[in-house]
Motif scaffolding. Structure first.
Motif, PDB file in Angstrom:
ATOM      1  N   LYS A 188       0.836  -1.202   0.000  1.00  0.00           N
ATOM      2  CA  LYS A 188       0.000   0.000   0.000  1.00  0.00           C
ATOM      3  C   LYS A 188       0.870   1.252   0.000  1.00  0.00           C
ATOM      4  O   LYS A 188       0.594   2.209  -0.731  1.00  0.00           O
ATOM      5  CB  LYS A 188      -0.913   0.011   1.225  1.00  0.00           C
ATOM      6  CG  LYS A 188      -2.092  -0.909   1.130  1.00  0.00           C
ATOM      7  CD  LYS A 188      -2.941  -0.806   2.385  1.00  0.00           C
ATOM      8  CE  LYS A 188      -4.126  -1.732   2.369  1.00  0.00           C
ATOM      9  NZ  LYS A 188      -4.929  -1.627   3.596  1.00  0.00           N
ATOM     10  N   ALA A 189       1.915   1.255   0.834  1.00  0.00           N
ATOM     11  CA  ALA A 189       2.792   2.427   0.908  1.00  0.00           C
ATOM     12  C   ALA A 189       3.497   2.670  -0.421  1.00  0.00           C
ATOM     13  O   ALA A 189       3.568   3.816  -0.898  1.00  0.00           O
ATOM     14  CB  ALA A 189       3.814   2.239   2.030  1.00  0.00           C
ATOM     15  N   SER A 190       4.018   1.602  -1.047  1.00  0.00           N
ATOM     16  CA  SER A 190       4.710   1.787  -2.326  1.00  0.00           C
ATOM     17  C   SER A 190       3.735   2.216  -3.419  1.00  0.00           C
ATOM     18  O   SER A 190       4.070   3.059  -4.257  1.00  0.00           O
ATOM     19  CB  SER A 190       5.443   0.509  -2.725  1.00  0.00           C
ATOM     20  OG  SER A 190       4.531  -0.530  -2.997  1.00  0.00           O
ATOM     21  N   ASN A 191       2.506   1.686  -3.403  1.00  0.00           N
ATOM     22  CA  ASN A 191       1.509   2.093  -4.394  1.00  0.00           C
ATOM     23  C   ASN A 191       1.120   3.555  -4.212  1.00  0.00           C
ATOM     24  O   ASN A 191       0.945   4.285  -5.193  1.00  0.00           O
ATOM     25  CB  ASN A 191       0.275   1.204  -4.314  1.00  0.00           C
ATOM     26  CG  ASN A 191       0.507  -0.168  -4.890  1.00  0.00           C
ATOM     27  OD1 ASN A 191       1.502  -0.421  -5.565  1.00  0.00           O
ATOM     28  ND2 ASN A 191      -0.410  -1.082  -4.616  1.00  0.00           N
ATOM     29  N   ARG A 192       0.980   3.980  -2.950  1.00  0.00           N
ATOM     30  CA  ARG A 192       0.653   5.390  -2.702  1.00  0.00           C
ATOM     31  C   ARG A 192       1.772   6.301  -3.187  1.00  0.00           C
ATOM     32  O   ARG A 192       1.516   7.349  -3.789  1.00  0.00           O
ATOM     33  CB  ARG A 192       0.399   5.606  -1.211  1.00  0.00           C
ATOM     34  CG  ARG A 192      -0.928   5.075  -0.748  1.00  0.00           C
ATOM     35  CD  ARG A 192      -1.212   5.455   0.705  1.00  0.00           C
ATOM     36  NE  ARG A 192      -2.386   4.748   1.173  1.00  0.00           N
ATOM     37  CZ  ARG A 192      -2.382   3.843   2.149  1.00  0.00           C
ATOM     38  NH1 ARG A 192      -1.257   3.565   2.782  1.00  0.00           N
ATOM     39  NH2 ARG A 192      -3.484   3.234   2.506  1.00  0.00           N
ATOM     40  N   ALA A 193       3.023   5.920  -2.918  1.00  0.00           N
ATOM     41  CA  ALA A 193       4.160   6.728  -3.358  1.00  0.00           C
ATOM     42  C   ALA A 193       4.217   6.780  -4.883  1.00  0.00           C
ATOM     43  O   ALA A 193       4.453   7.848  -5.468  1.00  0.00           O
ATOM     44  CB  ALA A 193       5.455   6.159  -2.793  1.00  0.00           C
ATOM     45  N   ALA A 194       4.002   5.633  -5.541  1.00  0.00           N
ATOM     46  CA  ALA A 194       4.028   5.594  -7.005  1.00  0.00           C
ATOM     47  C   ALA A 194       2.892   6.431  -7.585  1.00  0.00           C
ATOM     48  O   ALA A 194       3.080   7.151  -8.578  1.00  0.00           O
ATOM     49  CB  ALA A 194       3.927   4.152  -7.496  1.00  0.00           C
ATOM     50  N   GLU A 213       1.420   9.015  -6.154  1.00  0.00           N
ATOM     51  CA  GLU A 213       1.737  10.424  -5.921  1.00  0.00           C
ATOM     52  C   GLU A 213       2.765  10.924  -6.931  1.00  0.00           C
ATOM     53  O   GLU A 213       2.626  12.021  -7.490  1.00  0.00           O
ATOM     54  CB  GLU A 213       2.272  10.603  -4.499  1.00  0.00           C
ATOM     55  CG  GLU A 213       2.463  12.040  -4.092  1.00  0.00           C
ATOM     56  CD  GLU A 213       2.903  12.152  -2.647  1.00  0.00           C
ATOM     57  OE1 GLU A 213       3.755  13.019  -2.384  1.00  0.00           O
ATOM     58  OE2 GLU A 213       2.393  11.392  -1.804  1.00  0.00           O
ATOM     59  N   ALA A 214       3.793  10.115  -7.204  1.00  0.00           N
ATOM     60  CA  ALA A 214       4.798  10.493  -8.196  1.00  0.00           C
ATOM     61  C   ALA A 214       4.171  10.599  -9.581  1.00  0.00           C
ATOM     62  O   ALA A 214       4.477  11.528 -10.346  1.00  0.00           O
ATOM     63  CB  ALA A 214       5.928   9.477  -8.206  1.00  0.00           C
ATOM     64  N   PHE A 215       3.272   9.689  -9.925  1.00  0.00           N
ATOM     65  CA  PHE A 215       2.603   9.712 -11.219  1.00  0.00           C
ATOM     66  C   PHE A 215       1.748  10.960 -11.363  1.00  0.00           C
ATOM     67  O   PHE A 215       1.753  11.623 -12.411  1.00  0.00           O
ATOM     68  CB  PHE A 215       1.757   8.446 -11.396  1.00  0.00           C
ATOM     69  CG  PHE A 215       0.989   8.412 -12.680  1.00  0.00           C
ATOM     70  CD1 PHE A 215       1.637   8.134 -13.876  1.00  0.00           C
ATOM     71  CD2 PHE A 215      -0.370   8.668 -12.709  1.00  0.00           C
ATOM     72  CE1 PHE A 215       0.942   8.098 -15.068  1.00  0.00           C
ATOM     73  CE2 PHE A 215      -1.070   8.638 -13.895  1.00  0.00           C
ATOM     74  CZ  PHE A 215      -0.416   8.355 -15.078  1.00  0.00           C
ATOM     75  N   VAL A 216       0.999  11.291 -10.303  1.00  0.00           N
ATOM     76  CA  VAL A 216       0.145  12.485 -10.349  1.00  0.00           C
ATOM     77  C   VAL A 216       0.998  13.743 -10.476  1.00  0.00           C
ATOM     78  O   VAL A 216       0.667  14.655 -11.238  1.00  0.00           O
ATOM     79  CB  VAL A 216      -0.763  12.542  -9.096  1.00  0.00           C
ATOM     80  CG1 VAL A 216      -1.461  13.883  -8.975  1.00  0.00           C
ATOM     81  CG2 VAL A 216      -1.792  11.422  -9.155  1.00  0.00           C
ATOM     82  N   ASN A 217       2.109  13.803  -9.744  1.00  0.00           N
ATOM     83  CA  ASN A 217       2.994  14.962  -9.841  1.00  0.00           C
ATOM     84  C   ASN A 217       3.591  15.089 -11.247  1.00  0.00           C
ATOM     85  O   ASN A 217       3.717  16.192 -11.770  1.00  0.00           O
ATOM     86  CB  ASN A 217       4.115  14.885  -8.805  1.00  0.00           C
ATOM     87  CG  ASN A 217       3.589  15.107  -7.407  1.00  0.00           C
ATOM     88  OD1 ASN A 217       2.522  15.671  -7.207  1.00  0.00           O
ATOM     89  ND2 ASN A 217       4.340  14.638  -6.409  1.00  0.00           N
ATOM     90  N   ASP A 218       3.964  13.966 -11.851  1.00  0.00           N
ATOM     91  CA  ASP A 218       4.511  14.000 -13.205  1.00  0.00           C
ATOM     92  C   ASP A 218       3.444  14.367 -14.227  1.00  0.00           C
ATOM     93  O   ASP A 218       3.741  15.014 -15.236  1.00  0.00           O
ATOM     94  CB  ASP A 218       5.133  12.656 -13.579  1.00  0.00           C
ATOM     95  CG  ASP A 218       6.426  12.391 -12.832  1.00  0.00           C
ATOM     96  OD1 ASP A 218       7.000  13.357 -12.292  1.00  0.00           O
ATOM     97  OD2 ASP A 218       6.857  11.217 -12.792  1.00  0.00           O
ATOM     98  N   ALA A 219       2.201  13.955 -13.988  1.00  0.00           N
ATOM     99  CA  ALA A 219       1.123  14.248 -14.925  1.00  0.00           C
ATOM    100  C   ALA A 219       0.789  15.727 -14.935  1.00  0.00           C
ATOM    101  O   ALA A 219       0.323  16.267 -15.940  1.00  0.00           O
ATOM    102  CB  ALA A 219      -0.111  13.432 -14.574  1.00  0.00           C
ATOM    103  N   GLU A 220       1.019  16.406 -13.833  1.00  0.00           N
ATOM    104  CA  GLU A 220       0.710  17.829 -13.767  1.00  0.00           C
ATOM    105  C   GLU A 220       1.736  18.664 -14.526  1.00  0.00           C
ATOM    106  O   GLU A 220       1.444  19.774 -14.948  1.00  0.00           O
ATOM    107  CB  GLU A 220       0.649  18.269 -12.300  1.00  0.00           C
ATOM    108  CG  GLU A 220      -0.535  17.687 -11.565  1.00  0.00           C
ATOM    109  CD  GLU A 220      -0.517  17.992 -10.075  1.00  0.00           C
ATOM    110  OE1 GLU A 220       0.445  18.642  -9.621  1.00  0.00           O
ATOM    111  OE2 GLU A 220      -1.460  17.585  -9.396  1.00  0.00           O
ATOM    112  N   GLU A 221       2.932  18.167 -14.687  1.00  0.00           N
ATOM    113  CA  GLU A 221       3.996  18.900 -15.379  1.00  0.00           C
ATOM    114  C   GLU A 221       3.932  18.587 -16.872  1.00  0.00           C
ATOM    115  O   GLU A 221       4.590  17.683 -17.361  1.00  0.00           O
ATOM    116  CB  GLU A 221       5.357  18.509 -14.820  1.00  0.00           C
ATOM    117  CG  GLU A 221       5.523  18.797 -13.349  1.00  0.00           C
ATOM    118  CD  GLU A 221       6.828  18.246 -12.804  1.00  0.00           C
ATOM    119  OE1 GLU A 221       7.622  17.694 -13.597  1.00  0.00           O
ATOM    120  OE2 GLU A 221       7.034  18.357 -11.604  1.00  0.00           O
TER     121      GLU A 221
END
Length: 134
Positions: free
Chosen positions: A74-80, A82-90
């Motif tokens: 769960k922790a690794s999926n949440r981190a992934a 979050e990273a995906f959402v941050n990359d999608a915004e850029e």
């Protein structure tokens, strides 16, 4: 109630007569056998209780390991995510193929899929190298 057959009193007497008429060696063997069977039963009950306790402990340990794995996942999926959402915004013009390359696995040996995706991989690589002109 009257009956022609032996009643419980007569059955007990006939049983006692039969036991008295048995030879001493057979009576001794019967008693030893009875003691041995009781001891085996006690040992098997004890062993069964030990196995149950061991099984309960192992099951609890297994559940603890599964919960730990689940929390890590769960922790690794949440981190992934979050990273995906941050990359999608850029979103910058001209970085489309870099974003596609990040989402695709271009290493054919690390692919865990059963389908052959080599043609799609080659198409994406060729489009990355020579993008379509509008």
């Amino acid at each position: 109630k009257e009956s022609n057959g032996p009643t419980d009193c007569y059955a007990a007497i006939s049983q006692a007569d039969r036991l008295q008429s048995e030879p001493e060696s057979i009576r001794k063997w019967r008693e030893e056998q009875k003691e041995r069977l009781e001891q085996l039963d006690a040992n098997s009950r004890k062993q069964e209780a030990e196995w149950k306790e061991k099984a309960i402990k192992e099951l609890e340990e297994w559940y603890a390991r599964q919960d730990e794995k689940l929390e890590k996942t769960k922790a690794s999926n949440r981190a992934a995510e979050e990273a995906f959402v941050n990359d999608a915004e850029e979103v910058f013009p001209g970085t489309e193929w870099e974003r596609v390359a990040q989402l695709c696995d271009f290493n054919p040996k690390s692919s865990k899929q059963a389908k052959d995706v080599s043609r799609m991989r080659s198409v994406l690589i060729s489009l990355k190298q020579a993008p379509l002109v509008r």
